[in-house]
Structure formats: C-alpha cells, structure tokens
Design a protein around this motif. Structure first.
Motif, PDB file in Angstrom:
ATOM      1  N   TYR A  85       0.704  -1.190  -0.037  1.00  0.00           N
ATOM      2  CA  TYR A  85      -0.035   0.016  -0.009  1.00  0.00           C
ATOM      3  C   TYR A  85       0.818   1.267  -0.066  1.00  0.00           C
ATOM      4  N   MET A  86       2.128   1.306   0.510  1.00  0.00           N
ATOM      5  CA  MET A  86       2.717   2.266   0.675  1.00  0.00           C
ATOM      6  C   MET A  86       3.440   2.750  -0.774  1.00  0.00           C
ATOM      7  N   VAL A  87       3.390   1.855  -1.694  1.00  0.00           N
ATOM      8  CA  VAL A  87       4.084   2.043  -3.030  1.00  0.00           C
ATOM      9  C   VAL A  87       2.798   2.818  -3.803  1.00  0.00           C
ATOM     10  N   ALA A  88       1.469   2.574  -3.432  1.00  0.00           N
ATOM     11  CA  ALA A  88       0.421   3.012  -4.095  1.00  0.00           C
ATOM     12  C   ALA A  88       0.600   4.711  -4.262  1.00  0.00           C
ATOM     13  N   SER A  97      -4.124   2.063  -9.431  1.00  0.00           N
ATOM     14  CA  SER A  97      -4.469   2.124  -8.020  1.00  0.00           C
ATOM     15  C   SER A  97      -5.396   0.604  -7.902  1.00  0.00           C
ATOM     16  N   ILE A  98      -6.096   0.252  -8.925  1.00  0.00           N
ATOM     17  CA  ILE A  98      -6.681  -1.131  -8.882  1.00  0.00           C
ATOM     18  C   ILE A  98      -5.637  -2.251  -9.019  1.00  0.00           C
ATOM     19  N   GLY A  99      -4.577  -2.141  -9.843  1.00  0.00           N
ATOM     20  CA  GLY A  99      -3.508  -2.919  -9.882  1.00  0.00           C
ATOM     21  C   GLY A  99      -2.763  -3.241  -8.559  1.00  0.00           C
ATOM     22  N   ILE A 100      -2.448  -2.131  -8.103  1.00  0.00           N
ATOM     23  CA  ILE A 100      -1.765  -2.001  -6.788  1.00  0.00           C
ATOM     24  C   ILE A 100      -2.473  -2.735  -5.683  1.00  0.00           C
ATOM     25  N   GLN A 101      -3.608  -2.517  -5.539  1.00  0.00           N
ATOM     26  CA  GLN A 101      -4.792  -2.930  -4.339  1.00  0.00           C
ATOM     27  C   GLN A 101      -4.957  -4.498  -4.922  1.00  0.00           C
ATOM     28  N   THR A 102      -4.787  -4.921  -5.977  1.00  0.00           N
ATOM     29  CA  THR A 102      -4.829  -6.345  -6.495  1.00  0.00           C
ATOM     30  C   THR A 102      -3.599  -7.235  -5.972  1.00  0.00           C
ATOM     31  N   LEU A 103      -2.673  -6.463  -6.286  1.00  0.00           N
ATOM     32  CA  LEU A 103      -1.083  -7.004  -5.788  1.00  0.00           C
ATOM     33  C   LEU A 103      -1.175  -7.264  -4.249  1.00  0.00           C
TER      34      LEU A 103
END
Length: 126
Positions: free
Chosen positions: A3-6, A27-33
C-alpha cells in the motif's frame, strides 16, 4: 507494504499529467497485488485457510457489486449532460445500487435477517 507503494506511483502518474483513468487503473492494480500478497501471507500462517473458498465467498461477490455499481454510474454519466444534477444523481444512484446489490449478493439469508432485526431495533429507538 504494498500500500505504501501506491501513493508515490499515483502521485507521479497524476503529476506527469496522466489521465485520471490511468491513475485509477494503477490503483486497482496495486490493490490487487496487495490482496494477492496478503492472501499468500495468510495462507502461510493459517493452514486451514482456503484460497478458492475466499475467492468464491469474498472476491466474486465484491466484483459483482463493483461491476453493477460501476455500470450504473457509467450509463448515467453518458445519458446526462455535465451538471451538478448529474453529479448528485450518479452519487445517489451508485450509493443506492451498491447498498441493495451488496445486501442481496454479498449477504446470506441469516446475515440479512440479522441486519434487518438490527435496523428495526435502531428505528424503534428513534
């Protein structure tokens, strides 16, 4: 954590004049990861945790609610002209559709009955 990367990725994508839709996809991609990472860690520490069951019980209903709500907002966005009324209608419609679709898709019968009894109890106290 993931989450810090987002925050920096979204900040720099918007700062470089990227489309807001592109930032949303980031954002959706990072949340999925993050979900994949968290499920992997959970599976490592809780042996009884079932990933297919998690997908069936949590992920698929959430995706269904998101698609239903997103499509309703998208349709209203293209049917109405730019105005404050459109903003209010899309916000209210998305809220109502999300509430009702969550109620019927995400909750089982026992949870719905428990929620109804809780709401009735709170309304009677008013």
């Amino acid at each position: 954590t993931v989450y810090m990367v987002a925050v920096p990725i979204l900040y720099y994508s918007l700062r470089s004049y990227a489309n807001a839709y592109l930032a949303s996809f980031f954002s959706i991609g990072i949340q999925t990861l993050a979900i994949v990472f968290n499920v992997h860690i959970l599976k490592k520490y809780v042996r009884e945790f079932s990933i297919p069951k998690y997908i069936k019980i949590v992920i698929l209903p959430c995706l269904c609610v998101g698609v239903i709500s997103g499509l309703s907002a998208y349709i209203l966005c293209h049917l109405l002209d730019d105005s404050l009324l459109r903003l209010i209608l899309i916000g209210l419609t998305s809220l109502i559709i999300t509430l009702f679709s969550s109620y019927y898709i995400m909750f089982d019968k026992s949870t719905r009955l428990e929620l109804l009894s809780y709401i009735k109890l709170k309304l009677l106290k008013l």
